[in-house]
Write a protein that holds these residues in place. Structure first.
Motif, mmCIF file in Angstrom:
data_model
loop_
_atom_site.group_PDB
_atom_site.id
_atom_site.type_symbol
_atom_site.label_atom_id
_atom_site.label_comp_id
_atom_site.label_asym_id
_atom_site.label_seq_id
_atom_site.Cartn_x
_atom_site.Cartn_y
_atom_site.Cartn_z
ATOM 1 N N VAL A 13 8.029 -5.737 -13.474
ATOM 2 C CA VAL A 13 9.157 -5.274 -12.676
ATOM 3 C C VAL A 13 8.712 -5.245 -11.220
ATOM 4 N N ALA A 14 9.590 -5.695 -10.331
ATOM 5 C CA ALA A 14 9.261 -5.711 -8.909
ATOM 6 C C ALA A 14 9.224 -4.285 -8.360
ATOM 7 N N VAL A 15 8.172 -3.965 -7.656
ATOM 8 C CA VAL A 15 8.030 -2.658 -7.014
ATOM 9 C C VAL A 15 7.568 -2.874 -5.582
ATOM 10 N N GLN A 16 7.686 -1.828 -4.784
ATOM 11 C CA GLN A 16 7.191 -1.880 -3.413
ATOM 12 C C GLN A 16 5.966 -0.985 -3.284
ATOM 13 N N LEU A 17 4.931 -1.542 -2.703
ATOM 14 C CA LEU A 17 3.679 -0.811 -2.551
ATOM 15 C C LEU A 17 3.671 -0.006 -1.256
ATOM 16 N N ASP A 18 3.285 1.250 -1.367
ATOM 17 C CA ASP A 18 2.962 2.051 -0.185
ATOM 18 C C ASP A 18 1.458 2.026 0.062
ATOM 19 N N SER A 19 0.699 1.991 -1.029
ATOM 20 C CA SER A 19 -0.754 1.910 -0.927
ATOM 21 C C SER A 19 -1.300 1.383 -2.245
ATOM 22 N N ALA A 20 -2.485 0.825 -2.189
ATOM 23 C CA ALA A 20 -3.127 0.302 -3.392
ATOM 24 C C ALA A 20 -4.626 0.228 -3.157
ATOM 25 N N SER A 21 -5.388 0.366 -4.218
ATOM 26 C CA SER A 21 -6.838 0.232 -4.129
ATOM 27 C C SER A 21 -7.219 -1.232 -4.289
ATOM 28 N N VAL A 22 -8.040 -1.710 -3.384
ATOM 29 C CA VAL A 22 -8.523 -3.088 -3.457
ATOM 30 C C VAL A 22 -10.046 -3.056 -3.521
ATOM 31 N N THR A 23 -10.606 -3.964 -4.302
ATOM 32 C CA THR A 23 -12.059 -4.025 -4.474
ATOM 33 C C THR A 23 -12.555 -5.405 -4.082
ATOM 34 N N VAL A 24 -13.600 -5.424 -3.285
ATOM 35 C CA VAL A 24 -14.217 -6.690 -2.883
ATOM 36 C C VAL A 24 -15.694 -6.642 -3.256
ATOM 37 N N ALA A 25 -16.256 -7.815 -3.488
ATOM 38 C CA ALA A 25 -17.671 -7.882 -3.858
ATOM 39 C C ALA A 25 -18.553 -7.358 -2.739
ATOM 40 N N SER A 26 -18.174 -7.651 -1.496
ATOM 41 C CA SER A 26 -18.912 -7.160 -0.331
ATOM 42 C C SER A 26 -18.018 -7.298 0.887
ATOM 43 N N LEU A 27 -18.368 -6.597 1.947
ATOM 44 C CA LEU A 27 -17.611 -6.649 3.193
ATOM 45 C C LEU A 27 -18.389 -7.406 4.262
#
Length: 207
Positions: free
Chosen positions: A71-85
């Motif tokens: 279902v389509a939703v709108q994000l206000d915030s979400a956790s994102v994970t990256v291998a490194s910065l």
């Protein structure tokens, strides 16, 4: 000839309240430092870093429909994970954690000095006005720069995930309304202490 007015003596209840405030302030400062140290220790290896990223009117799919249908939703915030910065993004993230501790410790220290002055019987003075104003300015600076540097780290993470194709430069993470609210309270408190100091000096001149 006017004689110096003796320092005011606080009531037992007031003294207990200020002592509890002192204890609470020290606890807050220690907790802020510990939290920042732990957070920095977690990100410094630069492996599998998870960041909370704010979004504005960003659509996503969530399994909320029948049998888990998307279902389509709108994000206000979400956790994102990256291998490194990237080094710059990692540096910005570390700075944001350092600023949290520095801002909290500085504000608490200034307010504790204010409390010690009040406990000595001097409520209003130019020094106390300066302490209140300085504590407020440091708090405002922290409210601005902590999310600013955190946002730089988030931008770096999203750039890695999208190969630089996702543009979120328009997303602001600084809560200007809260900053203006704190600025108003600081201005009000500073004015109150300044007026109180002037009235106190005028009263002492009549004694």
């Amino acid at each position: 000839m006017a004689s110096p007015r003796p320092p005011r003596v606080l009531s037992g209840g007031d003294t207990i309240g200020f002592v509890l405030f002192l204890i609470g302030g020290v606890a807050i400062a220690v907790a802020a430092v510990v939290q920042s140290v732990v957070a920095i220790a977690q990100v410094l290896p630069n492996r599998d870093i998870t960041l909370l990223a704010p979004f504005v009117a960003t659509e996503a799919q969530a399994p909320l429909g029948p049998d888990g249908a998307p279902v389509a939703v709108q994000l206000d915030s979400a956790s994102v994970t990256v291998a490194s910065l990237q080094p710059a993004a990692l540096g910005a993230l570390v700075i944001s954690h350092v600023l949290v501790a520095v801002a909290m410790v500085t504000v608490v220290t200034l307010l504790l000095i204010l409390c010690f002055g009040i406990l000595r019987g001097r409520i209003f003075s130019r020094a106390h006005t300066a302490l209140v104003t300085a504590a407020g300015l440091v708090a405002i600076a922290g409210m601005y720069f902590v999310p600013f540097f955190h946002n730089m780290a988030v931008n770096g993470a999203l750039a890695l995930l999208s190969d630089g194709t996702y543009d979120r430069a328009v997303v602001g993470t600084v809560d200007l309304l809260s900053i203006f609210g704190v600025a108003f309270v600081v201005a009000l408190a500073g004015t109150a202490f300044a007026v109180g100091d002037r009235l106190q000096r005028d009263t002492e001149g009549l004694v």
